[in-house]
Motif scaffolding. Structure first.
Motif, PDB file in Angstrom:
ATOM      1  N   ILE A  87      47.582   3.033 145.230  1.00 37.47           N
ATOM      2  CA  ILE A  87      47.096   1.809 146.090  1.00 37.47           C
ATOM      3  C   ILE A  87      47.973   0.544 145.543  1.00 37.47           C
ATOM      4  O   ILE A  87      48.572  -0.410 146.137  1.00 37.47           O
ATOM      5  CB  ILE A  87      45.740   1.558 146.192  1.00 37.47           C
ATOM      6  CG1 ILE A  87      45.080   2.720 147.112  1.00 37.47           C
ATOM      7  CG2 ILE A  87      45.393   0.247 146.761  1.00 37.47           C
ATOM      8  CD1 ILE A  87      43.652   2.845 146.937  1.00 37.47           C
ATOM      9  N   GLU A  88      47.507   0.347 144.428  1.00 42.38           N
ATOM     10  CA  GLU A  88      48.075  -0.815 143.627  1.00 42.38           C
ATOM     11  C   GLU A  88      49.636  -1.095 143.381  1.00 42.38           C
ATOM     12  O   GLU A  88      50.001  -1.942 143.597  1.00 42.38           O
ATOM     13  CB  GLU A  88      47.739  -0.637 141.990  1.00 42.38           C
ATOM     14  CG  GLU A  88      47.412  -1.931 141.395  1.00 42.38           C
ATOM     15  CD  GLU A  88      46.505  -1.790 140.148  1.00 42.38           C
ATOM     16  OE1 GLU A  88      46.288  -0.877 139.456  1.00 42.38           O
ATOM     17  OE2 GLU A  88      45.548  -2.894 139.895  1.00 42.38           O
ATOM     18  N   VAL A  94      47.998  -3.666 150.520  1.00 45.19           N
ATOM     19  CA  VAL A  94      46.984  -2.881 150.748  1.00 45.19           C
ATOM     20  C   VAL A  94      45.735  -3.774 150.935  1.00 45.19           C
ATOM     21  O   VAL A  94      45.636  -4.471 149.950  1.00 45.19           O
ATOM     22  CB  VAL A  94      46.862  -1.788 149.871  1.00 45.19           C
ATOM     23  CG1 VAL A  94      45.823  -0.687 150.409  1.00 45.19           C
ATOM     24  CG2 VAL A  94      48.352  -0.914 149.566  1.00 45.19           C
ATOM     25  N   SER A  96      41.634  -3.664 152.076  1.00 42.18           N
ATOM     26  CA  SER A  96      40.429  -2.866 152.369  1.00 42.18           C
ATOM     27  C   SER A  96      39.507  -3.763 153.226  1.00 42.18           C
ATOM     28  O   SER A  96      39.349  -4.926 153.012  1.00 42.18           O
ATOM     29  CB  SER A  96      39.464  -2.303 151.299  1.00 42.18           C
ATOM     30  OG  SER A  96      39.871  -1.189 150.599  1.00 42.18           O
ATOM     31  N   CYS A 113      42.934  -2.484 145.486  1.00 40.79           N
ATOM     32  CA  CYS A 113      43.816  -3.058 146.570  1.00 40.79           C
ATOM     33  C   CYS A 113      44.226  -4.488 146.366  1.00 40.79           C
ATOM     34  O   CYS A 113      43.627  -5.007 145.508  1.00 40.79           O
ATOM     35  CB  CYS A 113      42.726  -3.060 147.858  1.00 40.79           C
ATOM     36  SG  CYS A 113      42.506  -1.501 148.509  1.00 40.79           S
ATOM     37  N   ARG A 116      40.961  -7.960 149.832  1.00 41.88           N
ATOM     38  CA  ARG A 116      39.648  -7.405 150.653  1.00 41.88           C
ATOM     39  C   ARG A 116      39.213  -8.243 151.653  1.00 41.88           C
ATOM     40  O   ARG A 116      39.177  -9.541 151.133  1.00 41.88           O
ATOM     41  CB  ARG A 116      38.731  -7.051 149.389  1.00 41.88           C
ATOM     42  CG  ARG A 116      39.052  -5.813 148.321  1.00 41.88           C
ATOM     43  CD  ARG A 116      38.034  -6.198 147.169  1.00 41.88           C
ATOM     44  NE  ARG A 116      38.680  -7.541 146.220  1.00 41.88           N
ATOM     45  CZ  ARG A 116      39.757  -7.490 145.749  1.00 41.88           C
ATOM     46  NH1 ARG A 116      40.750  -6.351 145.613  1.00 41.88           N
ATOM     47  NH2 ARG A 116      39.902  -8.579 144.935  1.00 41.88           N
TER      48      ARG A 116
END
Ligand code: 3HC
Ligand code: NAI
Length: 694
Positions: A87-88, A94, A96, A113, A116
């Motif tokens: 993800i990172e 990315v 959430s 992520c 967010r």
């Protein structure tokens, strides 16, 4: 939509790769979720049709943590760290999008992520401390970098959740969205279109600066939480991990976090706390009362007695918006009771929990009365008059003639025969015990006493209601003292015997305190008041220490002295030489040769009778399972969670060892008090423990 695993799907929608997790009931990070996240993110990253990646969950919540059921087993499949790294390191944003609760490994996933967002009702937390562990997927290193050291310490050491407003104000989320999918999609598209940076929390060190300039912060924090964290191992390990953020690189910090996590998770304290997590949930289940049993709507409650318990119990309902009619025998008692309820609510104004208008609104839901007739249309009536069987029978006889059919009639008795109370009515199937603990507006334990004729819908309603009130319900059968007090009586008998035979109250209390209880039996007696159940007429001060203390007006904390003396300002307690003298005198009069007790023997004499009585309670079918007894003792009496409860503890000692000691004490004392429960004998003979019965 393509299924990546049985728990994760991937679909490109309008230029956004939507990674959807579906692992009911709480989307825990089970193997299928970790594998799915890793593969879906890699696949989406390689797909040119996707400009951004959105992680979203189906059902009632975002990921609520690691799958606790997998703990203690060898890890299979993708590790959470590999999923986080994918993800990172993704080459596109990315995001959430969060609803329900982002907890533990869930929040740690979200923290890896780049962005967010969340709906306004979402909550966030790292509650691992309650399981005796620390956030072990980078949480101790990432959270301080996002919300600052102080906030992170508070969140992780208390395990408490924060709301979306707090999260937004402190950088934990970037935006509050109205719609989980649409809002998340819009945000992801915006970030991609604007070419915003791919924020890696591991590299963000600005929020650590304040703590670097405040070297005392950690020690101040340790001091502030010391009372609550006494005996637990995880809080200190968490604090040390957070200290590492200031002195170590991110990767070194992660390494140290992992090492401390491994120590904690393999320890008995975490095992006990994880056992307790499931025990509490198990207690909700009644084998012969299925989940879909019909329940009775409770929209109006009647309360009889506005004393210590009546007022406190009422507050539970009022706080949930359920109106209560409270009946007393005199105007004076009624006024006193109402004033106390108001005073308790007003306390919340200072801490900002409630406003004056809020208090007025709640008090507006409480209707005072001097007539039982006013309870006719209540859906449930709870009786909390004096603990006297004849009085309770009289009240229930009257209620039976007044309250509408189809209403539940409950008694808050702490020890009396609920069958006998039910028997005076023509509707015993509508009668049960609801044994709240004091202070009833605060204590979470609720013993639901199932009488012989209590119907299943009545029981199911009480269980559901308990949950609605935020209580932890445990079912008990009818016996003197039910589960909790019946076991407490046994400890009390031995504690008193110990001081007759050689120990001092403070010696007994110290052992129990060191074991992890907030206080020992004598300090507890002083707190409750030594004159409960005492009366001057029948007092036996010549033989019984407690009676003697009452005669001397040393009636406990409220009188400024009891077994101990109390500082009027700080309430700090100190042993009293006079009490020591009285004890020596009483032993002499009774012809007892006093002897010394080791701490170990004091502990065994206090705790083993509890285990033995717990076993009898199980054998008689009063408790459904050993873990229910543990839930009662952890929640109602301060048994340290990191020792699981008396039945869990017995297994850690070894039931064979407990049995041997019971027999040894029986021979030594020549007293049937120590007669081992047949259940313990059976389990030992079969090489089993209480855990095998859960
Ligand atoms: N793993 C496995 N099962 C879980 C679970 C988890 N993390 N969380 C909840 N469950 C199960 C419960 O046992 C229960 O099962 P049951 O129906 O068979 O009894 C079911 O999910 C529903 O749970 P609740 O009855 O508690 O449901 P609520 O709606 O009341 O509460 C919740 C939901 C707030 C998510 C609550 O379940 C909760 O607090 N869960 C634990 C959260 C937690 O501790 N997360 C951290 C885990 S440790 C971790 O993440 C380590 C990491 O740092 C590496
Ligand atoms: P309390 O003495 O504080 O209050 C009892 C109240 O009932 C008094 O205000 C009294 O005036 C009233 N009352 C008596 N007869 C009445 C009648 N016929 N009609 C209406 N009101 C009447 O007692 P407390 O402590 O609130 O206890 C009540 C019940 O709760 C008891 O059965 C007790 O065993 C149980 N209990 C008490 C706990 C505690 O820590 N105090 C804990 C758990 C249960």
């Amino acid at each position: 939509m393509a299924a990546i695993t049985d728990m994760v799907d991937l679909e490109i929608q309008d230029g956004v790769a939507v990674v959807r997790i579906d692992n009911p009931p709480v989307n825990a990070l089970s193997r299928g979720v970790r594998d799915g996240l890793f593969q879906a993110v890699n696949q989406a990253d390689a797909d040119d049709a996707a400009k951004a990646i959105l992680i979203i969950c189906s059902g009632r919540t975002y990921i609520a943590g690691a799958d606790i059921k997998e703990f203690g087993k060898p890890q299979e499949g993708t590790s959470i760290f590999d999923a986080q790294t994918a993800i990172e390191n993704a080459s596109k944003p990315v995001v959430s999008t969060i609803h329900g609760t982002a907890l533990g490994g869930g929040l740690e996933t979200a923290l890896s992520c780049h962005y967010r967002v969340a709906v306004a009702s979402a909550k966030f937390g790292l509650p691992e401390v309650h399981l005796g562990i620390l956030p072990g997927a980078g949480g101790t290193q990432r959270l301080p970098r996002v919300v600052g050291v102080k906030n992170a310490l508070e969140m992780m050491v208390s395990g408490k959740m924060v709301n979306a407003k707090f999260a937004l104000a402190n950088g934990l989320i970037d935006e509050i969205v109205d719609d989980l999918l649409e809002g998340g999609m819009a945000f992801a598209k915006k970030v991609a279109a604007e070419g915003r940076p791919l924020v890696k929390v591991r590299e963000a060190n600005e929020k650590l600066e304040d703590a670097k300039n405040d070297p005392d912060l950690f020690d101040r924090f340790r001091k502030a939480v010391s009372r609550k964290t006494r005996g637990f191992d995880a809080p200190e390990a968490i604090i040390q991990c957070v200290e590492d953020t200031l002195t170590k690189s991110f990767d070194e910090g992660i390494q140290a976090e992992r090492e401390r996590f491994n120590v904690l998770i393999s320890g008995i304290k975490s095992e006990a706390q994880r056992y307790y997590f499931f025990a509490e949930r198990q207690a909700n289940k009644i084998p012969d009362v299925p989940r879909d049993t019909e329940t009775i709507p409770i929209n109006k409650v009647g309360m009889i007695g506005a004393g210590t318990m009546g007022g406190g119990i009422s507050m539970n309902f009022l706080s949930k918006g359920i109106p209560v009619t409270i009946v007393e025998s005199t105007q004076e008692a009624l006024d006193r009771g109402l004033a106390l309820v108001r005073k308790n609510y007003m306390r919340g104004i200072k801490s900002g929990r409630i406003t004056k208008e809020g208090v007025d609104k709640l008090m507006g839901l409480l209707s005072p009365s001097l007539s039982l007739e006013d309870l006719a249309d209540c859906d449930m009536v709870i009786e909390a008059v004096f603990e006297n069987l004849d009085l309770k029978k009289e009240v229930f006889t009257k209620l039976d003639g007044i309250v509408k059919q189809g209403a539940i009639l409950a008694t808050n008795s702490s020890a009396l025969d609920v069958n006998a109370i039910a028997a005076v009515t023509k509707r015993p199937e509508w009668v049960l015990g609801t044994h709240f603990f004091s202070p009833a507006n605060i204590m979470r334990l609720l013993e639901i006493v199932r009488a012989d004729k209590t119907s299943k819908p009545v029981l199911a309603t009480a269980m559901g209601l308990a949950k609605k009130l935020g209580k932890i319900p445990v079912v008990s059968g009818v016996c003197p003292g039910f589960i909790g007090n019946r076991i407490l009586f046994q400890r009390g008998i031995q504690a008193e015997k110990l001081i007759d035979e050689g120990a001092m109250p403070w010696e007994v209390d110290d052992v129990i305190y060191d074991f992890g209880f907030p206080m020992g039996p004598f300090a507890m007696g002083d707190l409750a008041g030594l004159d409960i159940g005492w009366d001057a007429e029948s007092s036996r001060g010549d033989k019984i220490l407690k009676d003697k203390l009452c005669e001397l007006n040393r009636r406990g904390q409220k009188a400024g002295s009891g077994y101990y003396n109390y500082d009027p300002e700080t309430r700090a307690k100190t042993p009293e030489p006079l009490v020591e003298e009285l004890i020596l005198e009483l032993s002499k009069k009774a012809g007892i040769t006093r002897r010394e007790f080791s701490n170990e023997e004091i502990l065994q004499r206090c705790i083993y009778p509890m285990i033995n009585e717990g076993a009898r309670i199980l054998d008689e079918g009063i408790s459904q399972r050993p873990s229910d007894i543990d839930v009662v003792w952890v929640n109602g009496y301060g048994w340290p969670t990191y020792r699981g409860g008396p039945m869990f503890y017995a297994d850690t000692v070894g039931l064979d060892k407990v049995l041997a000691k019971l027999k040894e004490f029986q021979t030594q004392d020549n007293d049937d008090f120590w007669q081992p429960s047949p259940l313990i004998e059976r389990l030992v003979a079969e090489g089993k423990g209480f855990k095998d019965m859960n």
